[in-house]
Design a protein around this motif. Sequence first.
Motif, PDB file in Angstrom:
ATOM      1  N   LEU A  19       0.790  -1.351  -0.005  1.00 46.32           N
ATOM      2  CA  LEU A  19      -0.072   0.019  -0.066  1.00 46.32           C
ATOM      3  C   LEU A  19       0.872   1.046   0.149  1.00 46.32           C
ATOM      4  O   LEU A  19       1.922   1.383   0.784  1.00 46.32           O
ATOM      5  CB  LEU A  19      -0.851  -0.055   1.225  1.00 46.32           C
ATOM      6  N   VAL A  20       0.409   2.139  -0.853  1.00 44.28           N
ATOM      7  CA  VAL A  20       1.285   3.494  -0.904  1.00 44.28           C
ATOM      8  C   VAL A  20       0.139   4.538  -0.860  1.00 44.28           C
ATOM      9  O   VAL A  20      -0.631   4.660  -1.358  1.00 44.28           O
ATOM     10  CB  VAL A  20       1.994   3.693  -2.326  1.00 44.28           C
ATOM     11  N   LEU A  21       0.199   5.403   0.234  1.00 46.04           N
ATOM     12  CA  LEU A  21      -0.669   6.624   0.362  1.00 46.04           C
ATOM     13  C   LEU A  21      -0.146   7.678  -0.491  1.00 46.04           C
ATOM     14  O   LEU A  21       0.949   8.072  -0.551  1.00 46.04           O
ATOM     15  CB  LEU A  21      -0.781   6.858   1.954  1.00 46.04           C
ATOM     16  N   ALA A  22      -1.122   8.537  -0.756  1.00 42.47           N
ATOM     17  CA  ALA A  22      -0.888   9.793  -1.610  1.00 42.47           C
ATOM     18  C   ALA A  22      -1.880  10.742  -0.942  1.00 42.47           C
ATOM     19  O   ALA A  22      -2.989  10.710  -0.727  1.00 42.47           O
ATOM     20  CB  ALA A  22      -1.024   9.415  -2.909  1.00 42.47           C
ATOM     21  N   TYR A  23      -1.349  11.981  -0.807  1.00 45.27           N
ATOM     22  CA  TYR A  23      -2.271  12.968   0.061  1.00 45.27           C
ATOM     23  C   TYR A  23      -1.875  14.299  -0.785  1.00 45.27           C
ATOM     24  O   TYR A  23      -0.450  14.646  -1.022  1.00 45.27           O
ATOM     25  CB  TYR A  23      -1.781  13.155   1.379  1.00 45.27           C
ATOM     26  N   ALA A  24      -2.807  15.142  -1.159  1.00 43.21           N
ATOM     27  CA  ALA A  24      -2.627  16.312  -1.808  1.00 43.21           C
ATOM     28  C   ALA A  24      -3.547  17.468  -1.015  1.00 43.21           C
ATOM     29  O   ALA A  24      -4.757  16.978  -0.702  1.00 43.21           O
ATOM     30  CB  ALA A  24      -3.222  16.166  -3.219  1.00 43.21           C
ATOM     31  N   VAL A  25      -3.115  18.561  -0.521  1.00 43.62           N
ATOM     32  CA  VAL A  25      -3.832  19.590   0.043  1.00 43.62           C
ATOM     33  C   VAL A  25      -4.879  20.241  -0.688  1.00 43.62           C
ATOM     34  O   VAL A  25      -6.033  20.464  -0.471  1.00 43.62           O
ATOM     35  CB  VAL A  25      -2.581  20.378   0.470  1.00 43.62           C
ATOM     36  N   SER A  26      -4.452  20.188  -2.264  1.00 40.85           N
ATOM     37  CA  SER A  26      -5.187  20.506  -3.116  1.00 40.85           C
ATOM     38  C   SER A  26      -4.758  20.355  -4.528  1.00 40.85           C
ATOM     39  O   SER A  26      -3.570  20.241  -4.729  1.00 40.85           O
ATOM     40  CB  SER A  26      -5.762  22.294  -2.961  1.00 40.85           C
ATOM     41  N   GLY A  27      -5.483  20.864  -5.970  1.00 39.87           N
ATOM     42  CA  GLY A  27      -4.811  20.924  -6.914  1.00 39.87           C
ATOM     43  C   GLY A  27      -4.766  19.501  -7.728  1.00 39.87           C
ATOM     44  O   GLY A  27      -5.238  18.542  -7.065  1.00 39.87           O
ATOM     45  N   HIS A  43      -3.707   4.651  -2.241  1.00 43.04           N
ATOM     46  CA  HIS A  43      -4.789   5.181  -1.875  1.00 43.04           C
ATOM     47  C   HIS A  43      -4.576   6.787  -1.952  1.00 43.04           C
ATOM     48  O   HIS A  43      -3.565   7.165  -1.056  1.00 43.04           O
ATOM     49  CB  HIS A  43      -4.755   4.775  -0.530  1.00 43.04           C
ATOM     50  N   TYR A  44      -5.428   7.494  -2.448  1.00 41.67           N
ATOM     51  CA  TYR A  44      -5.103   8.887  -2.920  1.00 41.67           C
ATOM     52  C   TYR A  44      -6.235   9.693  -2.113  1.00 41.67           C
ATOM     53  O   TYR A  44      -7.479   9.608  -2.049  1.00 41.67           O
ATOM     54  CB  TYR A  44      -5.451   9.139  -4.375  1.00 41.67           C
TER      55      TYR A  44
END
Length: 381
Positions: free
Chosen positions: A182-190, A210-211
């Motif tokens: 599992l690789v986690l991805a996190y974006a504050v915006s955009g 998981h985005y």
Amino acid sequence: MPPSTQQRVGLILLGIGRGHLTQANTMYKILTRQLHLQVSVVVIMCSEHYLPDVNEYELASVPVHRVNISLKNSLPNSVPCLILHTAYELLKPKPFLNQLEERFHVDVWMNFMAPIQRTRRPLFHITSQVAVESILIDILVFFLSGTLVNIGDVTPRAQHAISTLIDGDKLDRSHSPSREVLVLAYAVSGTALLNTLCSIADKHKEISFHYYCSEAPGGAMPANVSWFAPSYSTFRSKLSQCTAVLCTSGNELIQECALNGIPCATLPAHPSHFEQHSNFAKYTSKGWAVEMTPDLSIRDLCGDTGRLRRAADEMETMLGERNATIRYMLRECETDLRNPDKQHDNMVSRYSRVRQTVKLSILVIAIYCLMTLLVGCFGNT
């Protein structure tokens, strides 16, 4: 000597994204668990579009007062507009703070980037943006009264520097309930991170991604990418199980990965987001994260164990320093309270005020010239 246990602290934060909330929650833990102080009220300033759920955080155990401020949907994607809008909000009177101060007997305020200019009681402005070299930050600082505290390195703009405000409780990564990679991805915006993530996922069909982003994806994604709305408890649980993290260039998540030995790759959220570009350069040069590119290899990212150990050691050192700084800040503040003749407005030196005034004047003149030019161009059409 520790600060008096009779001091009551009020926390104020800007409810955009999760960075300020994480910082305030960590400060709440330090104040209540380690310094044995009372946090009497939490004030969250946000718009209806960015209403954070604080129930997953420990600070929700004290009274939480929400204050609505006007903020358009597009503002968080434009840092210059957000900062100028914050400067505008600073000038508005905040009578509710005086009422809360009396009601909850607040002795000291700690503000995490909310548009608060001054309070009747001593005020600490605690933020990582103070260290970013930008005239827009100079404009924002120009309007502030109180004591500036940088999260990170010592900077000329701030009177104090707290090394880090991430959760000091390390994750238990000794076991994983699933064999899934599992690789986690996190974006504050955009969309910059999502676009790059899709390219990486296409090359790693065997990995689940998981985005997490408050904005739902507008188009199709690879079958091994799943979108989730951000949840503090869920994300932290997954963080203890994941193989690696891909994220936009904030502060807290990258530092948490460094502390817990989690491989991390990052990129700025937006081309115009100068704070994210500053963070990107800082953390990639430190070796706490690597650049997230479409050709990123997850295997290579996870293979550099020496770099991960060095990052974890550096974070452990930073955690050991921060409590002493906070104790000193509060002790100094307590001394000021006992001395009514001492001025609380020690925000900047006289030299810094002159420097900021000159920069602000130059900016006003530049804006005036630009507007004159535009009026002239449209007038001739």
